[in-house]
Design a protein around this motif. Sequence first.
Motif, PDB file in Angstrom:
ATOM      1  N   ASP A 112     -12.052  -7.261  -5.953  1.00 44.07           N
ATOM      2  CA  ASP A 112     -11.639  -7.553  -7.326  1.00 44.07           C
ATOM      3  C   ASP A 112     -10.709  -6.476  -7.873  1.00 44.07           C
ATOM      4  N   ASP A 113     -10.281  -5.560  -7.021  1.00 45.45           N
ATOM      5  CA  ASP A 113      -9.420  -4.457  -7.450  1.00 45.45           C
ATOM      6  C   ASP A 113      -7.965  -4.731  -7.067  1.00 45.45           C
ATOM      7  N   ILE A 114      -7.082  -3.807  -7.446  1.00 42.15           N
ATOM      8  CA  ILE A 114      -5.657  -3.991  -7.176  1.00 42.15           C
ATOM      9  C   ILE A 114      -5.109  -2.740  -6.493  1.00 42.15           C
ATOM     10  N   LEU A 115      -4.470  -2.940  -5.362  1.00 46.75           N
ATOM     11  CA  LEU A 115      -3.790  -1.861  -4.653  1.00 46.75           C
ATOM     12  C   LEU A 115      -2.331  -1.856  -5.103  1.00 46.75           C
ATOM     13  N   VAL A 116      -1.882  -0.740  -5.661  1.00 45.83           N
ATOM     14  CA  VAL A 116      -0.501  -0.637  -6.157  1.00 45.83           C
ATOM     15  C   VAL A 116       0.468  -0.934  -5.019  1.00 45.83           C
ATOM     16  N   GLU A 117       1.565  -1.618  -5.326  1.00 42.10           N
ATOM     17  CA  GLU A 117       2.419  -2.185  -4.287  1.00 42.10           C
ATOM     18  C   GLU A 117       3.003  -1.168  -3.303  1.00 42.10           C
ATOM     19  N   ASP A 118       3.207   0.066  -3.731  1.00 49.13           N
ATOM     20  CA  ASP A 118       3.733   1.066  -2.803  1.00 49.13           C
ATOM     21  C   ASP A 118       2.664   2.073  -2.380  1.00 49.13           C
ATOM     22  N   ALA A 119       1.400   1.726  -2.627  1.00 48.28           N
ATOM     23  CA  ALA A 119       0.308   2.669  -2.339  1.00 48.28           C
ATOM     24  C   ALA A 119       0.209   2.989  -0.855  1.00 48.28           C
ATOM     25  N   LEU A 120       0.200   1.959  -0.016  1.00 45.37           N
ATOM     26  CA  LEU A 120       0.050   2.199   1.416  1.00 45.37           C
ATOM     27  C   LEU A 120       1.220   3.006   1.973  1.00 45.37           C
ATOM     28  N   GLU A 121       2.429   2.683   1.520  1.00 41.93           N
ATOM     29  CA  GLU A 121       3.609   3.410   2.001  1.00 41.93           C
ATOM     30  C   GLU A 121       3.551   4.879   1.572  1.00 41.93           C
ATOM     31  N   ASN A 122       3.193   5.117   0.315  1.00 42.46           N
ATOM     32  CA  ASN A 122       3.121   6.500  -0.178  1.00 42.46           C
ATOM     33  C   ASN A 122       2.060   7.294   0.558  1.00 42.46           C
ATOM     34  N   MET A 123       0.891   6.700   0.759  1.00 40.17           N
ATOM     35  CA  MET A 123      -0.195   7.421   1.431  1.00 40.17           C
ATOM     36  C   MET A 123       0.116   7.605   2.918  1.00 40.17           C
ATOM     37  N   TYR A 124       0.717   6.606   3.532  1.00 37.07           N
ATOM     38  CA  TYR A 124       1.069   6.705   4.958  1.00 37.07           C
ATOM     39  C   TYR A 124       2.112   7.806   5.181  1.00 37.07           C
ATOM     40  N   ASN A 125       3.147   7.828   4.332  1.00 39.69           N
ATOM     41  CA  ASN A 125       4.174   8.865   4.463  1.00 39.69           C
ATOM     42  C   ASN A 125       3.585  10.258   4.254  1.00 39.69           C
ATOM     43  N   ALA A 126       2.669  10.376   3.317  1.00 43.91           N
ATOM     44  CA  ALA A 126       2.030  11.672   3.066  1.00 43.91           C
ATOM     45  C   ALA A 126       1.165  12.090   4.252  1.00 43.91           C
ATOM     46  N   ALA A 127       0.495  11.130   4.868  1.00 44.49           N
ATOM     47  CA  ALA A 127      -0.337  11.442   6.039  1.00 44.49           C
ATOM     48  C   ALA A 127       0.507  12.010   7.169  1.00 44.49           C
ATOM     49  N   LEU A 128       1.683  11.423   7.373  1.00 42.06           N
ATOM     50  CA  LEU A 128       2.570  11.909   8.432  1.00 42.06           C
ATOM     51  C   LEU A 128       3.193  13.255   8.056  1.00 42.06           C
ATOM     52  N   GLU A 129       3.657  13.365   6.827  1.00 39.37           N
ATOM     53  CA  GLU A 129       4.351  14.579   6.405  1.00 39.37           C
ATOM     54  C   GLU A 129       3.431  15.788   6.394  1.00 39.37           C
ATOM     55  N   HIS A 130       2.173  15.601   5.971  1.00 36.98           N
ATOM     56  CA  HIS A 130       1.251  16.730   5.814  1.00 36.98           C
ATOM     57  C   HIS A 130       0.173  16.779   6.892  1.00 36.98           C
ATOM     58  N   ASP A 131       0.302  15.885   7.887  1.00 35.19           N
ATOM     59  CA  ASP A 131      -0.669  15.849   8.999  1.00 35.19           C
ATOM     60  C   ASP A 131      -2.099  15.778   8.451  1.00 35.19           C
ATOM     61  N   ALA A 132      -2.304  14.860   7.512  1.00 30.27           N
ATOM     62  CA  ALA A 132      -3.593  14.738   6.830  1.00 30.27           C
ATOM     63  C   ALA A 132      -4.436  13.638   7.454  1.00 30.27           C
ATOM     64  N   GLN A 133      -5.754  13.892   7.559  1.00 27.01           N
ATOM     65  CA  GLN A 133      -6.677  12.876   8.074  1.00 27.01           C
ATOM     66  C   GLN A 133      -7.145  11.917   6.964  1.00 27.01           C
ATOM     67  N   ILE A 134      -7.094  12.389   5.716  1.00 24.89           N
ATOM     68  CA  ILE A 134      -7.410  11.539   4.563  1.00 24.89           C
ATOM     69  C   ILE A 134      -6.316  11.746   3.517  1.00 24.89           C
ATOM     70  N   VAL A 135      -5.827  10.646   2.961  1.00 19.15           N
ATOM     71  CA  VAL A 135      -4.859  10.716   1.861  1.00 19.15           C
ATOM     72  C   VAL A 135      -5.369   9.834   0.731  1.00 19.15           C
ATOM     73  N   THR A 136      -5.303  10.337  -0.457  1.00 20.74           N
ATOM     74  CA  THR A 136      -5.714   9.568  -1.628  1.00 20.74           C
ATOM     75  C   THR A 136      -4.695   9.777  -2.737  1.00 20.74           C
ATOM     76  N   GLY A 137      -4.958   9.198  -3.897  1.00 23.04           N
ATOM     77  CA  GLY A 137      -4.044   9.328  -5.031  1.00 23.04           C
ATOM     78  C   GLY A 137      -4.795   9.055  -6.318  1.00 23.04           C
ATOM     79  N   THR A 138      -4.058   8.708  -7.350  1.00 20.99           N
ATOM     80  CA  THR A 138      -4.681   8.464  -8.651  1.00 20.99           C
ATOM     81  C   THR A 138      -5.271   7.061  -8.712  1.00 20.99           C
ATOM     82  N   THR A 139      -6.494   6.967  -9.198  1.00 19.70           N
ATOM     83  CA  THR A 139      -7.156   5.686  -9.454  1.00 19.70           C
ATOM     84  C   THR A 139      -7.353   5.542 -10.956  1.00 19.70           C
TER      85      THR A 139
END
Length: 751
Positions: A88-115
């Motif tokens: 019943d929630d909404i994933l912001v349209e560029d959320a996956l792209e932003n988190m995926y790019n951050a995971a690659l750029e910062h070599d992160a195992q978990i990426v999150t953002g503002t909810t």
Amino acid sequence: MSVIVPLFNVEEFIETTLNGLLHQTLQEVEFLLIDDGSTDATYDIALKYAETHPRLKVIRQENNGPAAARNRGLKLARGQFICFVDSDDILVEDALENMYNAALEHDAQIVTGTTLRFNDKRTWSIPTYVRYSVQKPGLKHIDTNPELFYALGPCAKLYKKELVENLYFPEHIRLGEDQPFTLFAYTHAERIYTVDETVYYYRFREGQTKSLTQRALAEPQRVFDDLFNMMLAARDILHSNANLFGYYIRRVMQTDVLPRFRAALRSNDSDVQKAALHAIIGRVQALNRKDFSKAPFFHTYMILGTIYLSRYLKSENYGLAWKLIRTTFANMQIGNYGCFVQTVWPPAKNRVKRIMNKLKTRIENAVLRKLVFPVSKRFLPLRRHKVIFASNRNTRLEGNLDIIYHQVTEHYSAWTPLVYTKEQRSFREKFKQYYHLATAKLIVLDDYYYQLYGLHPRPDSDVVQTWHGCGAFKKFGLSASGSADSNSPEFERRAHSSYTKVITSSSSVVPHYAEAFGIDERKVMPLGVAKTDRLLNEDAVEKAKAEFFTEYPNLLGKKIILYAPTFRGKPAQRRGYKIQLNLEEMRDRLGDDFAVILKLHPMVQQSMSAFYDLGDFVVDLSSVSDITDLLMVADVLVTDYSSLVFDYSLLKRPIVFYAYDLDEYLSERGFYYDYRDFVPGPISTTTTELVDDILQERYSVERVQQFAQYFFEHQDGKSTERFLEYFLGPMPNQAKLVEEAEKPYVLAKTN
């Protein structure tokens, strides 16, 4: 990438959620929709979507709870990264792209953002996230950022699959089943990264809080079994880190255990109280003394919580409450007693101190308001040449008061101007302050002034409200009664009861000010607003520009955009406010010919400079107290619902309105006019629209001029002069007003 969505009876919301997934800017994603035995149309809707969208895969199973549904998805997931979304929630349209790019750029195992939370009416920040700075951007580790424990839901996060390989949600726990999963991921991740973007909207269903309470009342044994099993699972995960386990238990007791315990004990139902007490006693008795020995806050919160909540108990349950206290004490190890004492003593001492300070303040206020003011008012003579400038907005005068004060000191030598601004005062100083308020001929205000709440001046003196904003835009005072961000009518009437006159910019807004302050329209005077005189003085405008570009020579020759949004929501939301402009997009599209000045509302405490490294394109001047000089410099004003639109219209320059949350704001405050018809410029709801409006010059300066003509009866730069001549009399020797006197303030003192 794999996105796992457990489904169960969400036919009302599922289409909104699926549309959010299908509009993701990242394309290489599989969406695993695990229907957990829905009995409504949820499964059929999901199948219909899957027919035309091959990235959607629908799997159905018997109802076994969200843990089982997520586990099924984990077993089927093929992506290198995993993301969970509730149905019943909404994933912001560029959320996956932003988190995926951050995971690659910062070599992160978990990426999150503002909810953010949302319902059918509005969107708001999650209070605990704001309070503990959970969503602060940057690289993190659970050892140094234990505040992440306040965000233990599995959603709004991107997990590297190898981190959660063979990790599953405990299916025997129905309440809090997600916490052990997220805890394990947090504690095994070497690098956690938070992006500075909103990634997720968490739906807050109507009656959701009530339903959680009802479950605690209907199934206390099941609820507290789940919570204790959840804490024991966390103990197994965090056994090697006592500090983290202690922090976690403190968080769980605050946000999970005690709220439900409180709901049960406050139910006024003896059977519910008894069931909850029996459930917790049984679980505490079953604990090994070593289970929570590294988390002394468990015992402390359990004991203090029971003592505090015992006032709601039926008399027949006092014995059970006492048994719970004794059982918890018996479970404590010797080392835990020190924590108990250390926890109890400081707040007890501070509470006594607060009570004494509060009592002292009440006594002082009673003396000042019921003795000093009325006695001085009745028995002491009026000082006919004493004028007080009073404001709690800042530690120095600003705006209207600043302008009028300087002109009084420059031209009215027979008058004694006294200044009272925001500062701590001794009782003796307060005594003198109330004496002056009671004996002054004129008191000039620019905002709420609590020292005068409920007090009335003598008949031969004036209390004049000049108000800090021009025109009438957002509803305020009594006009705003009933809105989400308003005070009670009783408070508003008391707050404004001392005014004898109110100053406005035009006859057109007299009815609005009369309504807002609960005052007769005949006492609302359209003399003009003093602070606007400088905006109408061409020499002052040129001087402000010269001084600005001397300080910021790199901006000379650029077109200056001033972005000045107003505040939103309650104080906590204001502190956590984040601008919704994409400044990177603005820089890329506007280029080197433009520069943006940020000026956030004084009620917003967060500075933007720490979040944007955009060179000369953005200058954060939120710390500047007086915005007038910035208005003079700006070529274009971008705002939303701020009264600055009135001030700026006098300069007859373009205005663009960035109202991305108009509907939510309308429910919070409301306007005197229809917003869409009222504003003298184009309305944008996205950064792209805003940049288009600026580049294509969709604004109308003629419309701005008409707007200014309607809301400013006088545009001659003599508003201050009219004020002074009305209240203080003609100027001695008809001296001409100077632009601005650079003199230090006269501190309040007796004649």
